[in-house]
Design a protein around this motif. Structure first.
Motif, PDB file in Angstrom:
ATOM      1  N   UNK B 167       0.844  -1.196   0.000  1.00 29.58           N
ATOM      2  CA  UNK B 167       0.000   0.000   0.000  1.00 29.58           C
ATOM      3  C   UNK B 167       0.881   1.247   0.000  1.00 29.58           C
ATOM      4  N   UNK B 168       0.596   2.153  -0.920  1.00 27.88           N
ATOM      5  CA  UNK B 168       1.422   3.355  -1.076  1.00 27.88           C
ATOM      6  C   UNK B 168       0.648   4.633  -0.772  1.00 27.88           C
ATOM      7  N   UNK B 169      -0.576   4.515  -0.309  1.00 25.49           N
ATOM      8  CA  UNK B 169      -1.374   5.703  -0.022  1.00 25.49           C
ATOM      9  C   UNK B 169      -2.835   5.421  -0.280  1.00 25.49           C
ATOM     10  N   UNK B 170      -3.598   6.481  -0.481  1.00 22.41           N
ATOM     11  CA  UNK B 170      -5.040   6.294  -0.720  1.00 22.41           C
ATOM     12  C   UNK B 170      -5.569   7.395  -1.629  1.00 22.41           C
ATOM     13  N   UNK B 171      -6.620   7.038  -2.344  1.00 21.69           N
ATOM     14  CA  UNK B 171      -7.348   8.056  -3.105  1.00 21.69           C
ATOM     15  C   UNK B 171      -8.348   8.680  -2.144  1.00 21.69           C
ATOM     16  N   UNK B 172      -8.293   9.991  -2.032  1.00 25.06           N
ATOM     17  CA  UNK B 172      -9.167  10.706  -1.111  1.00 25.06           C
ATOM     18  C   UNK B 172     -10.100  11.603  -1.912  1.00 25.06           C
ATOM     19  N   UNK B 173     -11.381  11.552  -1.595  1.00 26.74           N
ATOM     20  CA  UNK B 173     -12.332  12.416  -2.279  1.00 26.74           C
ATOM     21  C   UNK B 173     -12.559  13.665  -1.456  1.00 26.74           C
ATOM     22  N   UNK B 174     -12.325  14.811  -2.084  1.00 27.87           N
ATOM     23  CA  UNK B 174     -12.530  16.085  -1.405  1.00 27.87           C
ATOM     24  C   UNK B 174     -13.936  16.584  -1.735  1.00 27.87           C
ATOM     25  N   UNK B 175     -14.801  16.614  -0.723  1.00 26.56           N
ATOM     26  CA  UNK B 175     -16.196  16.987  -0.978  1.00 26.56           C
ATOM     27  C   UNK B 175     -16.326  18.461  -1.370  1.00 26.56           C
ATOM     28  N   UNK B 176     -15.421  19.297  -0.899  1.00 27.14           N
ATOM     29  CA  UNK B 176     -15.508  20.722  -1.224  1.00 27.14           C
ATOM     30  C   UNK B 176     -15.199  20.972  -2.698  1.00 27.14           C
ATOM     31  N   UNK B 177     -14.166  20.284  -3.214  1.00 31.41           N
ATOM     32  CA  UNK B 177     -13.783  20.520  -4.612  1.00 31.41           C
ATOM     33  C   UNK B 177     -14.397  19.490  -5.561  1.00 31.41           C
ATOM     34  N   UNK B 178     -14.932  18.414  -5.017  1.00 40.35           N
ATOM     35  CA  UNK B 178     -15.535  17.371  -5.856  1.00 40.35           C
ATOM     36  C   UNK B 178     -14.518  16.587  -6.652  1.00 40.35           C
ATOM     37  N   UNK B 179     -13.292  16.505  -6.151  1.00 37.67           N
ATOM     38  CA  UNK B 179     -12.248  15.812  -6.920  1.00 37.67           C
ATOM     39  C   UNK B 179     -11.561  14.730  -6.078  1.00 37.67           C
ATOM     40  N   UNK B 180     -10.939  13.816  -6.813  1.00 40.27           N
ATOM     41  CA  UNK B 180     -10.148  12.773  -6.170  1.00 40.27           C
ATOM     42  C   UNK B 180      -8.695  13.195  -6.136  1.00 40.27           C
ATOM     43  N   UNK B 181      -8.026  12.841  -5.049  1.00 44.85           N
ATOM     44  CA  UNK B 181      -6.605  13.166  -4.945  1.00 44.85           C
ATOM     45  C   UNK B 181      -5.849  11.930  -4.452  1.00 44.85           C
ATOM     46  N   UNK B 182      -4.731  11.629  -5.089  1.00 45.20           N
ATOM     47  CA  UNK B 182      -3.892  10.527  -4.617  1.00 45.20           C
ATOM     48  C   UNK B 182      -2.971  11.065  -3.527  1.00 45.20           C
ATOM     49  N   UNK B 183      -3.164  10.585  -2.300  1.00 44.22           N
ATOM     50  CA  UNK B 183      -2.295  10.997  -1.189  1.00 44.22           C
ATOM     51  C   UNK B 183      -1.350   9.837  -0.905  1.00 44.22           C
ATOM     52  N   UNK B 184      -0.082  10.017  -1.204  1.00 44.15           N
ATOM     53  CA  UNK B 184       0.867   8.927  -0.995  1.00 44.15           C
ATOM     54  C   UNK B 184       1.448   8.997   0.417  1.00 44.15           C
ATOM     55  N   UNK B 185       1.843   7.828   0.914  1.00 40.49           N
ATOM     56  CA  UNK B 185       2.414   7.750   2.267  1.00 40.49           C
ATOM     57  C   UNK B 185       3.201   6.456   2.378  1.00 40.49           C
ATOM     58  N   UNK B 186       4.060   6.394   3.387  1.00 42.32           N
ATOM     59  CA  UNK B 186       4.817   5.153   3.610  1.00 42.32           C
ATOM     60  C   UNK B 186       3.913   4.046   4.127  1.00 42.32           C
TER      61      UNK B 186
END
Lengths: 216, 543
Positions: B167-186
């Motif tokens: 696992x390298x992170x998660x796709x996060x949905x931002x309700x304010x902007x209505x967009x998906x963002x890939x947030x990477x993490x260790x």
């Protein structure tokens, strides 16, 4: 019963009033009325925030017939008048319909370093009052009702006064700094209207916290 | 590791963030709402720990009670870790300023809870979970000030970023902007709570829905023991939910009864002796169910003063929502879905079968076997957050700098297509029918017949899932979660079908006996569109 809800499609959009008719049981909460409006596979649901549905999380804070209250804790048959008027909290930016952004509460608490750090209980303080303050929902109703709280101002409101007492009683840290922050962000702006105590859904005795902090 | 992404900001998520941040690991804490809205604040009763042994109690007895209460299938190693660290967990919470109730000598007060041989449930009035959240939020705020914790609100989990079993992170949905963002993490930690949305009225939060577990199942993560669903014996029905009457009411002496020929029958005491009212929750709920009667809980004989001192929240909620004065009247109670022993399968470090993907709190399944003891959920929430943080801190950084823009675009496009679907089968309709279906199929007692009937409905919706229309006026998360919920529903039914015995909270009317062949955990996975189950010995699986 006629239900009027102040709605807003998105942040910054022009708000508008929409009317509904509620014909169900009157011995229910306002949360149940909103749910009923939304439940008929309504293609245009009224957005509102909720989690616990029993006055333990503060999510559904809104203005009901002119009074800041929790929707799940307000019963239709106890309201005066023949109509139900619901608005979002007015001192926070609207995200959609009855959902507001209360992020400023956390931001202000962070700004004033409202945390315990190293714990040490000072026995001259009241554990019972700390317990009551520990139940604060951070719902924002006290800020909505407070005549001195203005969005973006340096006055952080009653919930900050409560938390100041809490950390002062339980922190080994710099108590003078806690008092300075309390004076700067609360004491100088409070006119003791005490509207905060009247609307608090968990009945936090804010006046006691203020009285004790002012004596320091 | 240098960065961890935590999904969910209740007690387990907060604990993990604090414990990671205090080790210098940057923690991003994602949740739609602040921690004050988490289900953790509803946990009223207390947190178990052996703080004194002069009364005959011991860590060994806490372990034994937990294993026995859980139907003897939880792993000994995992439960030993949980109970051994419990005193340190309580001391840690105390050191953060949690307002625990204290006795005359200033010691943390403890009371008896169901299924425990000694009174070891520490409590903070009747709002233990809330007081713990208050303390953790303050500590997290301190670490936010140091730049070690970043909080993101109005953000929802969409899916995990998984590459080559890591696992390298998660796709996060931002309700304010209505967009998906890939947030990477260790590393990514799931702390998303239980699966309430799969049922109708529960005692819990509407925010806990089970989507995260369902979506991760679709991405190759193994789930476990989904058939074990705890029905809390004492909930009071109101118009919107069934509200929990804390086990503390029975801990303080409350008695369960039904009426027959104008007389009270104290059926729990008749069957199990004087401690009958404090049997484990599965036993009480099952016995209530078997009576086929309306059941009442009486605390009035404790006296007004003691009730208002020890059980003020119970008094308030009964008075406010039902107009019942518990100092004079009995409380009508019914078993209600309260906790999910099953969830995401994890090892002793709380890592899933995907490397660097962890699960903590109620969404993880490891300590409670077939039934959870009261007071062990808050303990497991804090303990699991600490365990995961320790594991993360001792692992090497793992983010490989992959480009996830293609994945973001494909999921964004998929959402755009779904938004355009029109038709009569709406998300809210499917959600309502799904909850009714799972509630009927997986009641206190279930059978091959009830499960098959439920499966028919879930299979139908899964077959037409791409034709389910979104409600554009709803938050986008409320729409896209439906696929995950349907897959989770199917996995729950498959688990319940595969366990052909009765154990703990899983009561099969067609297999009423406990069968030693099933003294194992059920693992369910979804590969290439096929659901598979296997039975494993907990201690072997957990490592």
């Amino acid at each position: 019963m006629r239900v009027k809800i102040k709605r807003q499609q998105y942040p910054g959009a022009e708000p508008f009033w929409q009317e509904y008719t509620y014909e169900g049981d009157m011995n229910v909460s306002v949360a149940a009325v909103i749910d009923s409006i939304n439940s008929k596979d309504n293609p245009d649901v009224v957005s509102w925030e909720c989690s616990c549905l029993q006055a333990m999380c503060g999510g559904c804070a809104m203005v009901i017939n002119g009074v800041p209250r929790l929707a799940c804790d307000t019963f239709v048959n106890k309201l005066k008048g023949s109509e139900l008027v619901i608005e979002p909290l007015r001192k926070f930016p609207v995200i959609k319909d009855l959902v507001v952004d209360r992020g400023i509460i956390q931001e202000n608490l962070k700004k004033a370093s409202t945390y315990i750090g190293e714990y040490e209980h000072d026995d001259k303080y009241s554990q019972e009052l700390e317990y009551q303050i520990g139940r604060c929902l951070k719902c924002g109703l006290c800020l909505e009702a407070c005549p001195n709280y203005v969005k973006g101002d340096n006055f952080f409101g009653p919930l900050f006064a409560d938390d100041s007492y809490f950390i002062n009683a339980r922190s080994k840290g710099d108590k003078k700094a806690i008092k300075r922050n309390y004076d700067k962000h609360f004491a100088k702006g409070c006119s003791k209207a005490l509207a905060c105590e009247k609307v608090c859904p968990v009945n936090i005795p804010t006046l006691s916290a203020i009285a004790r902090m002012n004596r320091l | 590791m240098t960065k961890v992404l935590i999904i969910g900001s209740g007690i387990s998520g907060l604990t993990c963030a604090i414990e990671c941040a205090s080790r210098g690991i940057n923690s991003v804490l994602v949740s739609p709402f602040p921690s004050e809205r988490a289900q953790s604040v509803l946990a009223a009763g207390g947190i178990n720990a052996v703080l004194r042994q002069d009364n005959g109690d011991s860590i060994e007895k806490h372990i034994e009670d937990t294993l026995k209460g859980g139907g003897n299938i939880a792993g000994v190693k995992a439960v030993t870790g949980l109970c051994t660290e419990a005193p340190s967990v309580v001391r840690w919470l105390e050191s953060l300023g949690t307002v625990f109730s204290r006795d005359e000598e200033g010691k943390i007060r403890q009371r008896p809870f169901g299924g425990q041989t000694y009174p070891r449930t520490c409590f903070a009035g009747t709002s233990t979970g809330k007081q713990i959240v208050t303390a953790l939020v303050m500590e997290a705020r301190r670490l936010e000030g140091q730049g070690l914790i970043e909080r993101r609100f109005w953000s929802d989990f969409h899916s995990a970023l998984i590459k080559d079993g890591k696992c390298c992170g998660a796709l996060i949905f931002n309700e304010a902007s209505g967009t998906l963002e890939a947030v990477t993490a260790d590393a990514v930690v799931i702390a998303a709570g239980g699966q309430n949305m799969m049922f109708g009225k529960t005692t819990g939060s509407t925010q806990c829905d089970g989507y995260t577990a369902g979506r991760l199942l679709m991405q190759g993560v193994k789930l476990k023991n989904l058939e074990f669903i705890q029905y809390h014996p004492t909930a009071i029905e109101t118009d919107r939910k069934n509200m929990l009457v804390s086990e503390a009411a029975r801990g303080e002496g409350g008695r369960l009864y039904y009426e027959e020929d104008g007389k009270r029958v104290y059926f729990m005491e008749d069957k199990f002796g004087e401690k009958g009212n404090l049997m484990p929750r599965d036993v009480v709920s099952r016995t209530m169910y078997e009576t086929g009667r309306d059941i009442f809980l009486d605390v009035s004989f404790l006296g007004r003063e003691k009730i208002l001192d020890r059980l003020p929240e119970v008094y308030d909620l009964c008075m406010k929502y039902r107009g019942i004065d518990i100092t004079r009247e009995s409380i009508p109670v019914k078993p209600t879905v309260h906790f999910f022993m099953g969830g995401i399968a994890v090892d002793l470090n709380h890592m899933t079968n995907i490397r660097d993907l962890y699960a903590v709190g109620e969404c993880a399944s490891i300590y409670h076997g077939a039934n959870r003891l009261g007071g062990n959920s808050l303990l497991a929430a804090v303990y699991s957050g600490r365990v995961a943080a320790r594991s993360i801190a001792s692992s090497a950084p793992g983010s490989d700098g992959s480009d996830w823009s293609g994945f973001v675009k494909s999921e964004q496009d998929r959402l755009a297509v779904r938004r355009e679907v029109t038709g009569d089968t709406t998300v809210s309709y499917v959600k309502t029918v799904l909850a009714d279906t799972i509630g009927s199929a997986l009641g206190i007692a279930r059978s091959a017949e009830s499960i098959a009937k439920g499966m028919e409905t879930v299979d139908h919706f899964l077959a037409i899932k791409d034709e389910i229309s979104f409600n554009k006026s709803e938050l986008e998360y409320f729409n896209y979660r439906i696929d995950g919920l349907l897959n989770l529903g199917k996995a729950m039914l498959i688990c319940a079908d595969s366990r052909r015995e009765s154990r703990g909270s899983h009561i099969r009317s067609d297999y009423p006996e406990t069968d030693d062949a099933f003294r194992k955990a059920t693992i369910v996975s979804l590969e290439d569109g096929e659901f598979r189950t296997e039975l494993v010995v907990e201690d072997d699986y957990a490592g």
